[in-house]
Design a protein around this motif. Structure first.
Motif, PDB file in Angstrom:
ATOM      1  N   VAL A 135      -4.799  -2.030  -0.850  1.00 46.81           N
ATOM      2  CA  VAL A 135      -4.914  -3.124   0.101  1.00 46.81           C
ATOM      3  C   VAL A 135      -4.876  -4.452  -0.649  1.00 46.81           C
ATOM      4  O   VAL A 135      -5.625  -4.649  -1.602  1.00 46.81           O
ATOM      5  N   GLU A 136      -3.971  -5.308  -0.223  1.00 41.36           N
ATOM      6  CA  GLU A 136      -3.866  -6.657  -0.775  1.00 41.36           C
ATOM      7  C   GLU A 136      -4.228  -7.653   0.317  1.00 41.36           C
ATOM      8  O   GLU A 136      -4.502  -7.266   1.458  1.00 41.36           O
ATOM      9  N   GLU A 137      -4.195  -8.917  -0.015  1.00 38.39           N
ATOM     10  CA  GLU A 137      -4.596  -9.952   0.940  1.00 38.39           C
ATOM     11  C   GLU A 137      -3.754  -9.950   2.208  1.00 38.39           C
ATOM     12  O   GLU A 137      -4.277 -10.121   3.303  1.00 38.39           O
ATOM     13  N   ASP A 138      -2.439  -9.741   2.056  1.00 40.93           N
ATOM     14  CA  ASP A 138      -1.566  -9.857   3.211  1.00 40.93           C
ATOM     15  C   ASP A 138      -0.824  -8.581   3.597  1.00 40.93           C
ATOM     16  O   ASP A 138      -0.013  -8.579   4.515  1.00 40.93           O
ATOM     17  N   GLN A 139      -1.095  -7.469   2.891  1.00 38.52           N
ATOM     18  CA  GLN A 139      -0.403  -6.213   3.195  1.00 38.52           C
ATOM     19  C   GLN A 139      -1.168  -5.034   2.613  1.00 38.52           C
ATOM     20  O   GLN A 139      -2.104  -5.207   1.839  1.00 38.52           O
ATOM     21  N   PHE A 140      -0.724  -3.835   3.011  1.00 36.59           N
ATOM     22  CA  PHE A 140      -1.255  -2.628   2.386  1.00 36.59           C
ATOM     23  C   PHE A 140      -0.096  -1.679   2.131  1.00 36.59           C
ATOM     24  O   PHE A 140       0.972  -1.786   2.739  1.00 36.59           O
ATOM     25  N   SER A 141      -0.312  -0.752   1.206  1.00 39.64           N
ATOM     26  CA  SER A 141       0.661   0.305   0.967  1.00 39.64           C
ATOM     27  C   SER A 141      -0.082   1.627   0.996  1.00 39.64           C
ATOM     28  O   SER A 141      -1.279   1.693   0.704  1.00 39.64           O
ATOM     29  N   VAL A 142       0.638   2.659   1.361  1.00 41.30           N
ATOM     30  CA  VAL A 142       0.022   3.979   1.486  1.00 41.30           C
ATOM     31  C   VAL A 142       1.094   5.046   1.328  1.00 41.30           C
ATOM     32  O   VAL A 142       2.256   4.839   1.689  1.00 41.30           O
ATOM     33  N   GLY A 143       0.699   6.185   0.769  1.00 40.88           N
ATOM     34  CA  GLY A 143       1.578   7.333   0.664  1.00 40.88           C
ATOM     35  C   GLY A 143       1.324   8.290   1.813  1.00 40.88           C
ATOM     36  O   GLY A 143       0.171   8.617   2.107  1.00 40.88           O
ATOM     37  N   LEU A 144       2.387   8.710   2.475  1.00 47.06           N
ATOM     38  CA  LEU A 144       2.322   9.669   3.578  1.00 47.06           C
ATOM     39  C   LEU A 144       3.482  10.638   3.443  1.00 47.06           C
ATOM     40  O   LEU A 144       4.483  10.343   2.781  1.00 47.06           O
ATOM     41  N   SER A 145       3.369  11.775   4.092  1.00 50.18           N
ATOM     42  CA  SER A 145       4.434  12.761   4.074  1.00 50.18           C
ATOM     43  C   SER A 145       5.055  12.857   5.466  1.00 50.18           C
ATOM     44  O   SER A 145       4.344  12.928   6.471  1.00 50.18           O
ATOM     45  N   PHE A 146       6.386  12.841   5.502  1.00 48.80           N
ATOM     46  CA  PHE A 146       7.139  12.987   6.751  1.00 48.80           C
ATOM     47  C   PHE A 146       8.111  14.140   6.559  1.00 48.80           C
ATOM     48  O   PHE A 146       8.968  14.088   5.672  1.00 48.80           O
ATOM     49  N   ASN A 147       7.963  15.190   7.349  1.00 50.49           N
ATOM     50  CA  ASN A 147       8.790  16.394   7.215  1.00 50.49           C
ATOM     51  C   ASN A 147       8.767  16.915   5.780  1.00 50.49           C
ATOM     52  O   ASN A 147       9.802  17.219   5.197  1.00 50.49           O
ATOM     53  N   GLN A 148       7.586  16.966   5.224  1.00 55.51           N
ATOM     54  CA  GLN A 148       7.356  17.488   3.873  1.00 55.51           C
ATOM     55  C   GLN A 148       7.937  16.607   2.765  1.00 55.51           C
ATOM     56  O   GLN A 148       7.997  17.023   1.614  1.00 55.51           O
ATOM     57  N   ILE A 149       8.347  15.389   3.097  1.00 56.35           N
ATOM     58  CA  ILE A 149       8.901  14.476   2.096  1.00 56.35           C
ATOM     59  C   ILE A 149       7.902  13.345   1.858  1.00 56.35           C
ATOM     60  O   ILE A 149       7.617  12.563   2.775  1.00 56.35           O
ATOM     61  N   PRO A 150       7.350  13.249   0.639  1.00 63.38           N
ATOM     62  CA  PRO A 150       6.407  12.167   0.346  1.00 63.38           C
ATOM     63  C   PRO A 150       7.107  10.806   0.421  1.00 63.38           C
ATOM     64  O   PRO A 150       8.259  10.662  -0.017  1.00 63.38           O
ATOM     65  N   SER A 151       6.400   9.833   0.994  1.00 64.28           N
ATOM     66  CA  SER A 151       6.965   8.503   1.167  1.00 64.28           C
ATOM     67  C   SER A 151       5.886   7.461   0.918  1.00 64.28           C
ATOM     68  O   SER A 151       4.719   7.685   1.242  1.00 64.28           O
ATOM     69  N   THR A 152       6.298   6.320   0.386  1.00 60.13           N
ATOM     70  CA  THR A 152       5.394   5.183   0.247  1.00 60.13           C
ATOM     71  C   THR A 152       5.826   4.114   1.234  1.00 60.13           C
ATOM     72  O   THR A 152       7.013   3.762   1.298  1.00 60.13           O
ATOM     73  N   LEU A 153       4.876   3.601   2.001  1.00 58.95           N
ATOM     74  CA  LEU A 153       5.142   2.564   2.982  1.00 58.95           C
ATOM     75  C   LEU A 153       4.378   1.311   2.571  1.00 58.95           C
ATOM     76  O   LEU A 153       3.218   1.401   2.159  1.00 58.95           O
ATOM     77  N   VAL A 154       5.015   0.166   2.685  1.00 62.45           N
ATOM     78  CA  VAL A 154       4.368  -1.123   2.463  1.00 62.45           C
ATOM     79  C   VAL A 154       4.423  -1.855   3.798  1.00 62.45           C
ATOM     80  O   VAL A 154       5.505  -2.050   4.364  1.00 62.45           O
ATOM     81  N   ILE A 155       3.241  -2.239   4.294  1.00 59.66           N
ATOM     82  CA  ILE A 155       3.158  -2.829   5.625  1.00 59.66           C
ATOM     83  C   ILE A 155       2.349  -4.126   5.574  1.00 59.66           C
ATOM     84  O   ILE A 155       1.140  -4.098   5.309  1.00 59.66           O
ATOM     85  N   PRO A 156       2.988  -5.258   5.827  1.00 53.06           N
ATOM     86  CA  PRO A 156       2.239  -6.513   5.918  1.00 53.06           C
ATOM     87  C   PRO A 156       1.346  -6.474   7.165  1.00 53.06           C
ATOM     88  O   PRO A 156       1.724  -5.904   8.196  1.00 53.06           O
ATOM     89  N   PHE A 157       0.174  -7.060   7.083  1.00 54.60           N
ATOM     90  CA  PHE A 157      -0.721  -7.087   8.241  1.00 54.60           C
ATOM     91  C   PHE A 157      -0.069  -7.816   9.414  1.00 54.60           C
ATOM     92  O   PHE A 157      -0.319  -7.473  10.575  1.00 54.60           O
ATOM     93  N   SER A 158       0.815  -8.760   9.126  1.00 57.70           N
ATOM     94  CA  SER A 158       1.493  -9.495  10.196  1.00 57.70           C
ATOM     95  C   SER A 158       2.446  -8.625  11.001  1.00 57.70           C
ATOM     96  O   SER A 158       2.823  -8.983  12.118  1.00 57.70           O
ATOM     97  N   ALA A 159       2.834  -7.453  10.466  1.00 57.94           N
ATOM     98  CA  ALA A 159       3.742  -6.545  11.176  1.00 57.94           C
ATOM     99  C   ALA A 159       3.002  -5.602  12.116  1.00 57.94           C
ATOM    100  O   ALA A 159       3.613  -4.949  12.962  1.00 57.94           O
ATOM    101  N   ILE A 160       1.676  -5.520  11.997  1.00 57.97           N
ATOM    102  CA  ILE A 160       0.892  -4.576  12.798  1.00 57.97           C
ATOM    103  C   ILE A 160       0.781  -5.056  14.239  1.00 57.97           C
ATOM    104  O   ILE A 160       0.487  -6.213  14.499  1.00 57.97           O
ATOM    105  N   THR A 161       1.026  -4.122  15.174  1.00 54.81           N
ATOM    106  CA  THR A 161       0.884  -4.432  16.597  1.00 54.81           C
ATOM    107  C   THR A 161      -0.302  -3.721  17.230  1.00 54.81           C
ATOM    108  O   THR A 161      -0.744  -4.101  18.305  1.00 54.81           O
TER     109      THR A 161
END
Length: 171
Positions: A81-107
């Motif tokens: 978690v950073e000041e303006d975004q977070f990143s996290v690792g998740l798996s989609f269909n057994q494929i590991p993925s890293t997502l970076v999401i700015p807090f401003s993009a959250i609905t």
């Protein structure tokens, strides 16, 4: 009685930014515990996939061109978690993925374990309820990988803990 003048203070932006800071603080607390969610807490986080600063794999962007919901429950890793975004690792269909999401993009941010939710304004031409559920891989827990059984977060007027802020201009 005449209409109220438009505010020269951007109250709606200030409130939206403060509410998004709640999401950052909650995720920061989870990060500080090594990514362990306390009790039955888990989060559904909905975000605009095309928002500035969002970084997700191309296959996910193609599948979710507008909006996506992820689940942080049992199978996630490397939450940062950073000041303006977070990143996290998740798996989609057994494929590991890293997502970076700015807090401003959250609905939307929901913790169904305690019936708490926040909804944020989206652009006027976007309907936040028209999207396909993310379905990130779970470990078989009921409801994981789904957003409340595929239901969108609902605005309620019954006193539940869903907070929705909408500063519309008076006409």
């Amino acid at each position: 009685m005449s209409d109220s003048p438009d505010s020269l203070i951007p109250y709606d932006e200030i409130v939206q930014e403060a509410l998004r800071a709640v999401v950052g603080r909650v995720l920061g607390q989870v990060e500080s515990t090594g990514g362990h969610l306390p009790g039955n807490h888990h989060f559904y986080i909905t975000f605009k996939t095309g928002a500035p600063g969002v970084s997700i794999p191309t296959r996910l962007k193609e599948r979710f061109p507008d909006e996506m919901t992820i689940v942080l429950q049992n199978k996630f890793w490397d939450l940062k978690v950073e000041e303006d975004q977070f990143s996290v690792g998740l798996s989609f269909n057994q494929i590991p993925s890293t997502l970076v999401i700015p807090f401003s993009a959250i609905t939307a941010f929901v913790d169904p374990a305690v019936d708490f939710g926040l909804q944020f304004q989206a652009a006027a031409d976007m309907d936040p309820e028209e999207y396909e559920d993310a379905g990130n891989d779970g470990d078989g827990e009921p409801g994981e990988g789904e957003r409340g059984g595929g239901k969108p977060v609902e605005r309620t007027e019954d006193g539940s803990n869903v907070v929705s802020v909408d500063f519309g201009k008076r006409k």
